[in-house]
Motif scaffolding. Structure first.
Motif, PDB file in Angstrom:
ATOM      1  N   UNK A  35     -55.667 -18.470 -47.686  1.00  0.00           N
ATOM      2  CA  UNK A  35     -55.438 -18.863 -48.974  1.00  0.00           C
ATOM      3  C   UNK A  35     -56.392 -19.754 -49.986  1.00  0.00           C
ATOM      4  N   UNK A  36     -57.012 -20.448 -49.154  1.00  0.00           N
ATOM      5  CA  UNK A  36     -58.017 -21.425 -49.829  1.00  0.00           C
ATOM      6  C   UNK A  36     -59.098 -20.534 -50.525  1.00  0.00           C
ATOM      7  N   UNK A  90     -48.574  -8.392 -44.405  1.00  0.00           N
ATOM      8  CA  UNK A  90     -49.438  -9.822 -44.193  1.00  0.00           C
ATOM      9  C   UNK A  90     -50.538 -10.136 -45.268  1.00  0.00           C
ATOM     10  N   UNK A  91     -50.832  -8.955 -45.923  1.00  0.00           N
ATOM     11  CA  UNK A  91     -52.114  -9.100 -47.001  1.00  0.00           C
ATOM     12  C   UNK A  91     -51.853 -10.004 -48.176  1.00  0.00           C
ATOM     13  N   UNK A 101     -58.428  -7.042 -44.555  1.00  0.00           N
ATOM     14  CA  UNK A 101     -58.327  -7.787 -45.787  1.00  0.00           C
ATOM     15  C   UNK A 101     -57.885  -9.083 -45.486  1.00  0.00           C
ATOM     16  N   UNK A 102     -58.028  -9.851 -46.782  1.00  0.00           N
ATOM     17  CA  UNK A 102     -57.555 -11.495 -46.637  1.00  0.00           C
ATOM     18  C   UNK A 102     -56.168 -11.258 -46.185  1.00  0.00           C
ATOM     19  N   UNK A 103     -55.527 -11.970 -45.437  1.00  0.00           N
ATOM     20  CA  UNK A 103     -54.344 -11.911 -44.910  1.00  0.00           C
ATOM     21  C   UNK A 103     -53.637 -13.264 -44.835  1.00  0.00           C
ATOM     22  N   UNK A 104     -52.365 -13.455 -44.645  1.00  0.00           N
ATOM     23  CA  UNK A 104     -51.580 -14.838 -44.294  1.00  0.00           C
ATOM     24  C   UNK A 104     -51.434 -14.890 -42.817  1.00  0.00           C
ATOM     25  N   UNK A 105     -51.992 -15.989 -42.030  1.00  0.00           N
ATOM     26  CA  UNK A 105     -51.450 -16.209 -40.528  1.00  0.00           C
ATOM     27  C   UNK A 105     -49.981 -16.631 -40.639  1.00  0.00           C
ATOM     28  N   UNK A 106     -49.603 -17.129 -41.547  1.00  0.00           N
ATOM     29  CA  UNK A 106     -47.952 -17.395 -41.684  1.00  0.00           C
ATOM     30  C   UNK A 106     -47.231 -16.409 -41.635  1.00  0.00           C
TER      31      UNK A 106
END
Length: 414
Positions: free
Chosen positions: A10-11, A57-58, A37-42
C-alpha cells in the motif's frame, strides 16, 4: 528524471500514484520483489477461506491500471549508491533516480527452533505461502500456529473457518500482548478456547520433529502436538538490509525518517513498515506496521520527493482493529497508559465486553476495547483530537460508555 519506488504494498502503490498526480512529466518506476501484481497481505486470510480469489487480493483490480506513467517491474533491490543516486537490482539492472522511496515493508522472523526449516513449516506472508497453506488445509487437518500476535490472530480466523484442528502457541502471557492488556488478552484467549481452539500462552516451541506422515512439535513443559502443517507468525522486522553501506540511519531496524519522510541521506525517503516515523501519541519515533500508516506515509513521502519540505508529517496514531472469530478488539494511542495518568475500565466477562480508557490529566490518550463496535471511531477522534475534557473526564471515569456524549461536549459544547 525518474522516481524509483521500491515496494509494491500500500505505501509503495499510493506513493507511485501520488507522484504521477503531482509530477506527471517524470517517470515512476515501481519495483516489487515478488512476481505478482501489487497485492494486500491483509487480504490473504480471505483467500485462504476462498471468500476471494487471488485477483481479489490485488490492490488495483484493473490490469491496465499501471500504464505508461508508472512502470511496474519485478526486481530485488540489492544495494544503493547514494552518492551517484543509483539503485542496483540483484539481476544486474541499474536504475538512476531523482528520488528513491524505500517502501519494502517487513519480512517474517523465524524463531530459532530446530526443525523450523522443514517442508511442513511455512509463514503466511506471501501469495506463495497462501498457495502452500491452501494445499494442506482441509476440515479436520491438524495445524499448529506459532504466535498469537496481530498477524497470528488474523490467520487464526481463516484457519478456524477452514475447519482445521488448531493449536496456537504464544510466548506472551496473553493473546496479542502488543495490542491488548492483561484483561482483554486473557478474555480473547477464553473466547478462542470456547470456539474450539487450543491456545497455549506463556509457552514456547522448542523443536519440530519431521516424520514421513506428520510432524511432532515439542513445546515447553514437556508437551507435544502432532501437526500436518506448522505456520509461523512469530513476528516481522523491517526489510531494509539492502541499504547497508549507504550511510542511511536505521532505528528499530527501520529507516529513521524526519517529518518529511526523508532519511538521513537526502533523496532517499521511506514509508510504511520500512520507516521509523513520528508517533502522534508519544511524540517519539516508532515503526507502526498497519495499513493506514503505510498509506499516509506513502502520500507524504511522494509529495516531498517532488518538492522537499512541501508536506509535514503530523504523526500517525497507534491504531489496531482486529476481528478474531467474530470478536472485535481495538487499541488506540497510549493504550498502556502513562506514568501518573488515571484510568478506568468496565468489564462484562460473560458477554465478552470490555473497555479500558487511559488519561493524562483531563485528556483521553489511549483505549482498549473488546466486543464493542459502537462509537470506536468516536473513541479515536477523542484521542486524536487531544481535547480537554474538563468535568467529562470524571463522567467517563464513572461510566466509560459515555464516549459519544463526551465527544459531543468536547467538540460542540453539548
Amino acid at each position: 528524471m525518474t522516481y524509483v519506488v521500491v515496494g509494491t504494498g500500500p505505501a509503495g502503490v499510493v506513493a507511485a500514484e501520488t507522484l504521477c498526480q503531482i509530477d506527471p512529466a517524470n517517470q515512476v518506476m515501481l519495483v516489487g520483489d515478488e512476481p505478482e501484481p501489487p497485492y494486500s497481505r491483509m487480504a490473504i486470510p480471505y483467500l485462504l477461506i476462498k471468500n476471494i480469489d487471488e485477483q481479489g487480493t490485488y490492490l488495483r483490480k484493473d490490469p491496465e491500471h499501471f500504464g505508461n506513467s508508472i512502470k511496474h517491474l519485478y526486481g530485488i533491490a540489492q544495494s544503493v549508491d547514494a552518492e551517484s543516486k543509483i539503485l542496483h537490482l540483484a539481476d544486474g539492472q541499474r536504475m538512476n533516480y531523482k528520488a528513491l522511496l524505500v517502501a519494502t515493508g517487513s519480512k517474517p522472523i523465524l524463531p530459532p527452533v530446530p526443525g523450523i526449516d522443514g517442508e511442513r513449516v511455512t509463514t503466511c506472508w506471501t501469495l506463495e505461502d497462501a498457495r502452500k497453506i491452501t494445499a494442506t488445509l482441509s476440515p479436520g487437518a491438524s495445524v499448529l500456529l506459532i504466535g498469537a500476535g496481530f498477524i497470528g490472530c488474523i490467520i487464526l480466523e481463516a484457519l478456524v473457518s477452514s475447519g482445521a484442528n488448531l493449536t496456537v502457541v504464544e510466548m506472551g502471557d496473553r493473546m496479542v500482548p502488543r495490542m491488548l492488556n492483561q484483561t482483554s488478552g486473557e478474555l480473547l484467549k477464553q473466547w478462542c478456547e470456547e470456539k474450539g481452539v487450543n491456545v497455549m500462552t506463556s509457552a514456547q516451541v522448542e523443536s519440530i520433529e519431521h516424520h514421513p506422515d506428520k510432524s511432532i512439535v515439542n513445546i515447553s513443559d514437556n508437551r507435544q502436538v502432532e501437526a500436518e502443517l506448522v505456520i509461523s507468525a512469530a513476528g516481522v522486522r523491517s526489510n531494509a538490509d539492502f541499504l547497508d553501506g549507504t550511510g542511511v540511519e536505521l532505528k528499530n531496524g527501520a529507516v529513521a525518517v524526519d517529518r518529511h519522510m526523508c532519511s538521513s541521506i537526502p533523496g532517499i525517503y521511506a514509508a510504511g513498515d520500512a520507516a521509523c516515523g513520528l508517533d502522534f501519541s508519544t511524540g517519539d519515533y516508532s515503526v507502526q506496521a498497519v495499513q493506514p500508516t503505510a498509506v499516509e506515509h506513502g502520500r507524504i513521502a511522494a509529495a516531498n520527493m517532488v518538492k522537499h519540505g512541501s508536506v509535514l508529517h503530523q504523526g500517525c496514531i497507534n491504531m489496531n482493529v482486529l476481528d478474531t472469530i467474530g470478536l472485535i478488539s481495538v487499541s488506540y494511542g497510549n493504550w498502556q497508559g502513562v506514568a501518573g495518568g488515571d484510568h478506568t475500565s468496565l468489564l462484562d466477562r460473560d458477554r465478552f465486553r470490555y473497555i479500558n480508557l487511559q488519561f493524562s490529566e483531563d485528556t483521553l490518550i489511549g483505549a482498549n476495547t473488546l466486543g464493542m463496535t459502537q462509537h470506536v471511531g468516536i473513541l479515536r477522534g477523542l484521542i486524536q483530537g487531544q481535547f480537554k475534557l474538563g468535568k467529562w473526564k470524571q463522567r467517563l471515569v464513572d461510566n466509560p460508555l459515555l464516549i459519544m456524549e463526551a465527544y459531543l461536549a468536547a467538540t460542540q459544547g453539548a
